[in-house]
Design a protein around this motif. Sequence first.
Motif, short mmCIF file in Angstrom:
data_model
loop_
_atom_site.label_atom_id
_atom_site.label_comp_id
_atom_site.label_asym_id
_atom_site.label_seq_id
_atom_site.Cartn_x
_atom_site.Cartn_y
_atom_site.Cartn_z
N ALA A 117 0.83 -1.20 0.00
CA ALA A 117 0.00 0.00 0.00
C ALA A 117 0.86 1.25 0.00
CB ALA A 117 -0.93 -0.01 1.21
N ILE A 118 1.86 1.28 0.88
CA ILE A 118 2.75 2.45 0.95
C ILE A 118 3.60 2.55 -0.31
CG2 ILE A 118 4.68 3.48 2.22
CD1 ILE A 118 3.49 2.16 4.75
N GLY A 119 4.09 1.40 -0.78
CA GLY A 119 4.91 1.40 -1.99
C GLY A 119 4.16 1.92 -3.19
N THR A 120 2.88 1.56 -3.31
CA THR A 120 2.07 2.03 -4.43
C THR A 120 1.90 3.54 -4.39
OG1 THR A 120 0.86 -0.07 -4.54
CG2 THR A 120 -0.20 1.87 -5.52
N VAL A 121 1.64 4.09 -3.20
CA VAL A 121 1.49 5.54 -3.06
C VAL A 121 2.78 6.25 -3.46
CG1 VAL A 121 1.16 7.41 -1.40
CG2 VAL A 121 -0.30 5.38 -1.30
N LEU A 122 3.90 5.74 -3.00
CA LEU A 122 5.18 6.36 -3.34
C LEU A 122 5.47 6.28 -4.83
CD1 LEU A 122 7.43 5.06 -0.41
CD2 LEU A 122 6.55 7.37 -0.72
N HIS A 123 5.17 5.13 -5.41
CA HIS A 123 5.44 4.92 -6.84
C HIS A 123 4.59 5.85 -7.71
CE1 HIS A 123 6.53 2.82 -10.49
NE2 HIS A 123 5.25 2.61 -10.77
N ARG A 124 3.34 6.03 -7.34
CA ARG A 124 2.41 6.78 -8.19
C ARG A 124 2.45 8.29 -7.95
NH1 ARG A 124 -3.22 3.18 -8.26
NH2 ARG A 124 -2.36 1.36 -9.36
N TYR A 125 2.69 8.69 -6.71
CA TYR A 125 2.46 10.10 -6.36
C TYR A 125 3.71 10.87 -5.93
CZ TYR A 125 -2.33 8.39 -6.47
OH TYR A 125 -3.51 7.81 -6.85
N THR A 126 4.88 10.23 -5.92
CA THR A 126 6.10 10.94 -5.57
C THR A 126 7.18 10.66 -6.61
OG1 THR A 126 7.25 9.22 -4.26
CG2 THR A 126 5.52 10.47 -3.14
N ASP A 127 8.28 11.39 -6.49
CA ASP A 127 9.41 11.16 -7.39
C ASP A 127 10.46 10.25 -6.76
OD1 ASP A 127 10.36 12.84 -5.46
OD2 ASP A 127 11.22 14.32 -6.83
N SER A 128 10.05 9.48 -5.75
CA SER A 128 10.99 8.58 -5.08
C SER A 128 11.59 7.58 -6.07
CB SER A 128 10.28 7.81 -3.96
OG SER A 128 11.14 6.82 -3.41
N ASP A 129 12.90 7.39 -6.00
CA ASP A 129 13.55 6.41 -6.85
C ASP A 129 13.69 5.05 -6.16
OD1 ASP A 129 15.36 7.35 -5.00
OD2 ASP A 129 17.08 7.27 -6.35
N VAL A 130 13.18 4.96 -4.92
CA VAL A 130 13.24 3.70 -4.18
C VAL A 130 11.89 3.44 -3.48
CG1 VAL A 130 15.73 3.55 -3.80
CG2 VAL A 130 14.34 5.00 -2.30
N PRO A 131 10.78 3.49 -4.22
CA PRO A 131 9.47 3.42 -3.55
C PRO A 131 9.23 2.15 -2.76
CG PRO A 131 9.24 3.10 -5.93
CD PRO A 131 10.64 3.55 -5.69
N TRP A 132 9.58 1.00 -3.31
CA TRP A 132 9.30 -0.27 -2.61
C TRP A 132 10.29 -0.51 -1.49
CZ3 TRP A 132 4.67 -1.21 -4.05
CH2 TRP A 132 4.26 -0.88 -5.35
N TRP A 133 11.52 -0.12 -1.73
CA TRP A 133 12.57 -0.27 -0.73
C TRP A 133 12.30 0.66 0.46
CZ3 TRP A 133 18.48 0.55 -2.02
CH2 TRP A 133 19.25 -0.09 -1.05
N ASP A 134 11.82 1.85 0.16
CA ASP A 134 11.47 2.82 1.20
C ASP A 134 10.23 2.38 1.96
OD1 ASP A 134 11.48 5.13 2.72
OD2 ASP A 134 10.76 6.44 1.12
N ALA A 135 9.32 1.70 1.26
CA ALA A 135 8.04 1.33 1.87
C ALA A 135 8.17 0.23 2.91
CB ALA A 135 7.06 0.89 0.78
N PHE A 136 9.10 -0.72 2.69
CA PHE A 136 9.16 -1.86 3.62
C PHE A 136 9.51 -1.47 5.04
CE2 PHE A 136 11.50 -5.11 5.93
CZ PHE A 136 10.53 -6.10 5.99
N PRO A 137 10.63 -0.75 5.29
CA PRO A 137 10.91 -0.38 6.68
C PRO A 137 9.85 0.53 7.28
CG PRO A 137 12.45 0.70 5.19
CD PRO A 137 11.70 -0.31 4.37
N THR A 138 9.20 1.31 6.43
CA THR A 138 8.11 2.17 6.92
C THR A 138 6.96 1.32 7.44
OG1 THR A 138 8.71 3.88 5.33
CG2 THR A 138 6.52 4.01 6.31
N ALA A 139 6.53 0.35 6.63
CA ALA A 139 5.41 -0.52 7.02
C ALA A 139 5.73 -1.32 8.27
CB ALA A 139 5.07 -1.46 5.86
N ALA A 140 6.91 -1.93 8.29
CA ALA A 140 7.28 -2.76 9.43
C ALA A 140 7.49 -1.92 10.69
CB ALA A 140 8.54 -3.55 9.11
N SER A 141 7.95 -0.68 10.52
CA SER A 141 8.18 0.18 11.68
C SER A 141 6.88 0.54 12.38
CB SER A 141 8.91 1.46 11.26
OG SER A 141 10.23 1.19 10.85
N VAL A 142 5.82 0.72 11.61
CA VAL A 142 4.52 1.01 12.21
C VAL A 142 4.11 -0.13 13.14
CG1 VAL A 142 2.05 1.29 11.74
CG2 VAL A 142 3.73 2.48 10.33
#
Length: 213
Positions: A117-142
Amino acid sequence: MADPLFSTAFTLWGAPVSRAELVACLLGLWMVRMNIRERHWGWPLAAASAALYFFVFWRSGLYADAVLQLFFAAIALWGWAAWLRGRRPDGSALTVARLRPAGRWIALAACALLWPAIGTVLHRYTDSDVPWWDAFPTAASVVGQILLGRKYLENWLVWLGVNLVAMGLFAYKGLWLTTGLYALFAALSVVGWHAWRRRVTAAAGPTAPASAA
């Protein structure tokens, strides 16, 4: 934000380290030390470190990790209150405990749902070059933060996974001081696991079977 806070404190392996990153790093180490010792003062330290890291990560294009810091700062107030006055559902004091099997599955399912869910938002709506990599620690940290707030032993295993993945992410972004910090966090996650597991074993009493340790 004041520019002096984000001026270069020193250079590490060719990458500048801002004063904000340095202070956030030191606060983070102090926070984990308090968490391992089960001291409630770790929560205000977490809030202060998170506030600084929000700007550090945002300036590095790590948008999910930046927004995660806002979550950390907010949930720190809940965690502080929980450690001071929290209770289990049965009314007993909030002490270190293991998750039941159902709780472990819920934690895994939460991670599995939040990551894409977080990876999809980053991929579609930001210029992040690491959307899925950035999303994993974010999700698990919650998930890890909630487990920590409720003093469940398994929070340390979640943090170990978060820290190992985050090390590679921050190294890719040239945040070398923070990479080193998360390497220490990974080691401290193991220390925290063993320290809290001993408390669970002690609370169970001498008649507890060895497999429960």
